[in-house]
Design an enzyme around this catalytic site. Structure first.
Site, PDB file in Angstrom:
ATOM      1  N   HIS A 180       6.688 -11.676 -30.282  1.00  0.00           N
ATOM      2  CA  HIS A 180       7.343 -12.501 -31.536  1.00  0.00           C
ATOM      3  C   HIS A 180       8.120 -11.681 -31.955  1.00  0.00           C
ATOM      4  CE1 HIS A 180       3.550 -12.156 -34.613  1.00  0.00           C
ATOM      5  NE2 HIS A 180       5.606 -11.609 -35.492  1.00  0.00           N
ATOM      6  N   ASP A 211       0.750 -11.073 -27.112  1.00  0.00           N
ATOM      7  CA  ASP A 211       1.297 -10.978 -28.377  1.00  0.00           C
ATOM      8  C   ASP A 211       1.403  -9.412 -28.665  1.00  0.00           C
ATOM      9  OD1 ASP A 211       3.197 -11.410 -30.405  1.00  0.00           O
ATOM     10  OD2 ASP A 211       1.482 -12.327 -32.306  1.00  0.00           O
ATOM     11  N   SER A 289       3.684  -7.424 -39.203  1.00  0.00           N
ATOM     12  CA  SER A 289       3.633  -8.057 -37.848  1.00  0.00           C
ATOM     13  C   SER A 289       4.314  -6.455 -36.406  1.00  0.00           C
ATOM     14  CB  SER A 289       4.223  -9.618 -36.890  1.00  0.00           C
ATOM     15  OG  SER A 289       4.447 -10.199 -38.089  1.00  0.00           O
TER      16      SER A 289
END
Length: 599
Positions: A180, A211, A289
């Site tokens: 993402h 992911d 992230s």
């Protein structure tokens, strides 16, 4: 408290034990061979290449009862430099040696230098000086420019925006980050720790389910002086973890620590899948992230990717563990591209109810789960049947609640066993059917959803006739139309298809009338929005391309569309085609259909 209260005035002459003193700024953890030696330590802190000496002390004389001399006013003049050091506030009396510990700007001890006035002693081992801290030079900051598709006007794209996240370098001149973080990327750049240069990166693979994304940089300068991280084994519960990254858009590295609090099959928000995940109590914020999670041995044990935001919980973050990471890397190395995580393609029911077990012919010695439905597109649909009881998968017995043994004292959902396989692999499945035990070698494949979770970076498909905008439904489409709470705000019919419907063929799509571009020819149809198209001129609509082909090749007088909720749309063929050109010109639409429908 009253007995130990000190009166104001001079210090008592009674010697005070050194073990109770609080006059120190730094306490060395090194083990000294001679316990009767009192040391004075000077800490050198490196800040922006400038070394600032800060006097600190560490007392190793456990038996010395001589008090440290501290009086008012200036220290007494002396020509002995060691006495000068001893008279400083917090200094120890009559030191025998001095030790210097160099601290880099992260607080990591990088060396120990000892100057002795006596015969040299053996230096302490590194492990006894400081806990092993992972190298952070392999952690990079990821800068990405995104250009998302516009699902309402699929011939256009939205305004571009920028984001920053974290990543880390692995072997083979590659960098890992979250999928993402680079979704719908237009440009990706990487910056190393302590560098002011951003290097242009290339996206090699994007794993939507797990992911994870893999990047590389062509510039050789980027790889100079950096060692890739090493992956460790799956940590145990209560093992310490350290998450490293660049949260909240900071330019300097950030470190948060915690422990592994849970390990189970988690729902991956970005991929809409369920894979193995770690729950930790370290803070994971926006920008973390893609950053690595290190164990206390300096090995990478996961990638930070999401956190739980709820008013009733605090500090719950989630990490992609090494088994999922290695599956992604090996899948790319094996196939030259990311192929995905396979699924068994069945919906199952627990067999914990004794009456249900009795009806299915299961004795006390048998355990398993009952198959409710099988996806028509799954390879196992040819051999497995509804009401079959799956007893084992690849020789591993499945419990009545659908779990299998994981590690000592732990159990996990049997889908973990399936996710360890690769697309195209076979698995031995043992089932119970009408009191008979059967075994099948099943070829595993990826999940085919009627409403896909991603469009995998491709622009959305569309077709326009007489102002009717036809498109396909996907999770990004629903999110664009109804926001993040689409599961509550979208029409019930679409949600039912999203949650429960199964694709009957590989190329099946859910086609809807997204909106009607108002014109004279479509008067009375303006209120049709996000309604499924069931048939055209009596023929079922399989996908968007088949609908466009049937409309373009239609030689009948009227175009008739059968929609959900018993609605119909009727247009005169010649008039509709003529009006389409005017509508395209009015709305500055370059083509009546997307490029993927033209081939």
């Amino acid at each position: 408290m009253g007995e130990n209260k000190r009166k104001r005035g001079r210090k008592p002459k009674t010697p005070v034990s050194d073990t109770n003193t609080m006059d120190f700024q730094y306490t060395s953890t090194s083990t000294i061979a001679n316990p009767t030696v009192t040391t004075t330590t000077t800490t050198a802190t490196t800040i922006a290449n400038d070394v600032v000496s800060v006097p600190t002390t560490g007392t190793s004389d456990l038996n010395n009862t001589t008090p440290s001399r501290r009086g008012r006013g200036r220290p007494r003049k002396t020509e002995n430099p060691m006495e000068i050091e001893a008279q400083r506030p917090g200094g120890a009396a009559s030191p025998k040696r001095r030790s210097t510990r160099n601290i880099d700007q992260n607080g990591d001890a990088v060396g120990l230098i000892a100057v002795h006035s006596e015969p040299p002693l053996m230096p302490p081992k590194w492990e006894s000086v400081v806990r092993v801290v992972p190298s952070m030079d392999a952690v990079v900051k990821v800068f990405c420019v995104h250009t998302e598709p516009n699902f309402s006007l699929p011939w256009q794209r939205k305004r571009q925006y920028s984001s920053s996240s974290s990543g880390f370098i692995i072997g083979g001149r590659r960098v890992l980050t979250n999928a993402h973080s680079v979704e719908h990327h237009t440009q990706v750049k990487l910056k190393k720790r302590g560098s002011d240069t951003k290097y242009l990166a290339t996206v090699l693979a994007i794993g939507t389910e797990c992911d994870i994304a893999m990047l590389t940089v062509s510039d050789d300068e980027f790889w100079e002086g950096v060692s890739p991280v090493e992956f460790g084994n799956l940590p145990a519960l209560q093992d310490a973890v350290t998450v490293v990254g660049y949260p909240i858009g900071g330019d300097t590295i950030s470190v948060t620590s915690g422990v592994v609090s849970r390990m189970e099959i988690l729902s991956y928000v970005h991929g809409s899948t369920e894979l193995l995940g770690l729950q930790i109590d370290a803070a994971i914020n926006s920008g973390n992230s893609g950053g690595p999670a290190f164990s206390d041995k300096g090995k990478c044990v996961g990638i930070a990717f999401q956190s739980l935001k709820h008013e009733d919980v605090e500090n719950i973050g989630y990490v992609i563990p090494t088994p999922v990471i290695m599956h992604f890397i090996q899948d790319y190395e094996k196939n030259g591209a990311y192929t995905g995580f396979p699924v068994l393609g069945v919906e199952w029911q627990k067999m914990e109810n004794p009456d249900l077990r009795l009806l299915m012919g299961m004795g006390p010695d048998k355990k398993g789960v009952r198959i409710r439905r099988i996806e028509p597109t799954a390879p196992e649909s040819n051999v497995l049947r509804p009401s079959d009881v799956i007893l084992s998968f690849d020789g591993v017995k499945i419990a009545n609640d659908g779990t299998v043994p994981f590690r000592h004292g732990e159990r996990i959902g049997f889908s973990y066993l399936v996710s360890q396989k690769y697309t195209g692999d076979t698995a031995l499945v043992e089932v119970l059917r009408k009191s008979e035990i059967l075994e099948y070698n099943i070829k595993l494949a990826t999940h085919k959803r009627l409403i896909p979770a991603h469009i995998k970076g491709k622009p959305p498909s569309y077709y326009i006739i007489a102002g009717f905008l036809f498109t396909t439904v996907s999770v990004p489409y629903l999110r664009s139309e109804y926001g993040k709470e689409y599961e509550f705000d979208a029409p019930v019919k679409l949600l039912d298809k999203h949650l429960h419907a199964m694709a009957q063929s590989i190329d099946e799509q859910l086609v809807v009338v997204s909106q009607v571009l108002v014109a004279d020819i479509n008067i009375g149809y303006e209120d049709i929005v996000n309604t499924q198209v069931l048939a055209f001129n009596g023929k079922p609509v399989k996908n968007l391309k088949s609908l466009a082909t049937m409309v373009e090749s239609c030689d009948e007088e009227y175009l008739k569309f059968d929609l959900e909720y018993e609605q119909i749309v009727v247009l005169k063929t010649e008039t509709a085609r003529a009006a389409t050109l005017d509508i395209l010109a009015t709305h500055c639409i370059p083509s009546a259909m997307s490029d993927d429908l033209k081939t």
